[in-house]
Design an enzyme around this catalytic site. Structure first.
Site, PDB file in Angstrom:
ATOM      1  N   ASN A  37       0.860  -1.189   0.000  1.00  0.00           N
ATOM      2  CA  ASN A  37       0.000   0.000   0.000  1.00  0.00           C
ATOM      3  C   ASN A  37       0.895   1.237   0.000  1.00  0.00           C
ATOM      4  OD1 ASN A  37      -2.384   1.604   0.270  1.00  0.00           O
ATOM      5  ND2 ASN A  37      -1.975   1.808   2.467  1.00  0.00           N
ATOM      6  N   HIS A  59       0.887   5.170   1.349  1.00  0.00           N
ATOM      7  CA  HIS A  59       0.157   6.022   2.290  1.00  0.00           C
ATOM      8  C   HIS A  59       0.821   7.391   2.342  1.00  0.00           C
ATOM      9  CE1 HIS A  59      -2.396   7.032   5.653  1.00  0.00           C
ATOM     10  NE2 HIS A  59      -1.337   7.527   6.264  1.00  0.00           N
ATOM     11  N   SER A  95       4.800   6.798   2.586  1.00  0.00           N
ATOM     12  CA  SER A  95       5.339   5.509   2.996  1.00  0.00           C
ATOM     13  C   SER A  95       4.721   4.412   2.134  1.00  0.00           C
ATOM     14  CB  SER A  95       4.991   5.212   4.454  1.00  0.00           C
ATOM     15  OG  SER A  95       5.446   6.234   5.299  1.00  0.00           O
ATOM     16  N   ASP A 147      -2.820   0.688   7.869  1.00  0.00           N
ATOM     17  CA  ASP A 147      -1.594   1.465   7.631  1.00  0.00           C
ATOM     18  C   ASP A 147      -0.484   1.072   8.613  1.00  0.00           C
ATOM     19  OD1 ASP A 147      -2.933   2.870   5.615  1.00  0.00           O
ATOM     20  OD2 ASP A 147      -3.684   4.367   7.022  1.00  0.00           O
TER      21      ASP A 147
HETATM   22  C1  GRF Z   1      -2.353   8.868  -2.979  1.00  0.00           C
HETATM   23  O1  GRF Z   1      -1.947  10.082  -2.455  1.00  0.00           O
HETATM   24  C2  GRF Z   1      -2.055   7.750  -2.036  1.00  0.00           C
HETATM   25  O2  GRF Z   1      -0.984   7.994  -1.176  1.00  0.00           O
HETATM   26  C3  GRF Z   1      -3.311   7.632  -1.226  1.00  0.00           C
HETATM   27  O3  GRF Z   1      -4.346   7.960  -2.107  1.00  0.00           O
HETATM   28  C4  GRF Z   1      -3.850   8.791  -3.152  1.00  0.00           C
HETATM   29  C5  GRF Z   1      -4.267   8.182  -4.456  1.00  0.00           C
HETATM   30  O4  GRF Z   1      -4.060   9.023  -5.538  1.00  0.00           O
HETATM   31  N1  GRF Z   1      -3.414   6.308  -0.649  1.00  0.00           N
HETATM   32  P1  GRF Z   1      -4.224   8.462  -7.030  1.00  0.00           P
HETATM   33  O5  GRF Z   1      -5.604   7.871  -7.146  1.00  0.00           O
HETATM   34  O6  GRF Z   1      -3.144   7.451  -7.261  1.00  0.00           O
HETATM   35  O7  GRF Z   1      -4.071   9.677  -7.887  1.00  0.00           O
END
Ligand code: GRF
Length: 211
Positions: free
Chosen positions: A104, A106, A133, A142
């Site tokens: 994932n 984050h 991260s 997370d």
């Molecule tokens: C990213 O900032 C990621 O860290 C978070 O959600 C956002 C997704 O953006 N989990 P995208 O859909 O990849 O543009």
């Protein structure tokens, strides 16, 4: 390595992963979205990647939704899952099944700010640094072992939106790299720890040190 990318929205990380996949060790065999009509689905379709929309609002429990996702995955030769802006919490049964095979991304320097509104929380706390991260997914939200981080400075004029853009620019560099490592077997999960090049990671890798 054949991966499935799970999304819920804009798909900018998906786009970065697609661009890197063209020359790399992993192939995106499926994109799953829990929301219909999102931009990420258009991005996948334009790249010729199979897509499946599994609308979580049509399921009356988390378990029922996850079962539908698991059943869908069985129709594709998927070896790993990459969560890229996927805004659903997966059940422990699901995460256990893909332990060590699911990443994932984050938008915070974990363990700071798990959950939502991370940019706002970093700004309100007056942090000098913020970032992202990438971690293995466990049943703790997370909370799995962090593999790679990238830091950005928080500057006086930064707003939530500016900070989000700065973090996302780094996300698009970091995520394809981490997925490549997973596909190459350089990155793995053993004994509740992330391992890189045969050694357990004592601290997350830093993107700036990986050039
Ligand atoms: C990213 O900032 C990621 O860290 C978070 O959600 C956002 C997704 O953006 N989990 P995208 O859909 O990849 O543009």
């Amino acid at each position: 390595m054949q991966i499935a990318v799970f999304i819920s929205g804009a798909g900018s990380n998906l786009k970065a992963l697609i661009e890197q996949a063209a020359s790399d060790t992993y192939e995106i065999g499926l994109v799953i979205s829990n929301r219909p009509n999102v931009k990420g689905i258009d991005i996948a379709q334009a790249a010729g990647i199979p897509t499946e929309v599994i609308d979580h609002t049509l399921y009356d429990s988390r378990e029922a939704f996850d079962t539908a996702v698991a059943q869908t995955l069985q129709h594709y030769p998927i070896e790993a899952i990459v969560l890229a802006g996927f805004m659903r919490i997966l059940t422990p049964e699901f995460t256990e099944n893909y332990l060590g095979k699911m990443l994932n991304i984050h938008p915070s320097l974990l363990p700071k700010y798990p959950g939502l509104n991370t940019h706002q929380r970093a700004l309100e706390a007056g942090d000098a640094q913020h970032g992202l991260s990438i971690h293995f997914v466990t049943s703790e939200l997370d909370g799995g072992p962090v593999v790679l981080q990238a830091k950005v400075p928080v500057e006086a004029h930064d707003t939530v939106e500016k900070l989000r853009q700065k973090v996302q620019t780094q996300e698009h560099l970091a995520y394809p790299l981490a997925v490549t490592w997973l596909a190459q077997g350089r990155l793995c999960y053993q004994n509740h720890q992330a391992w890189f090049d045969g050694k357990p990671l004592k601290a997350p890798l830093q993107l700036t040190e990986m050039d």
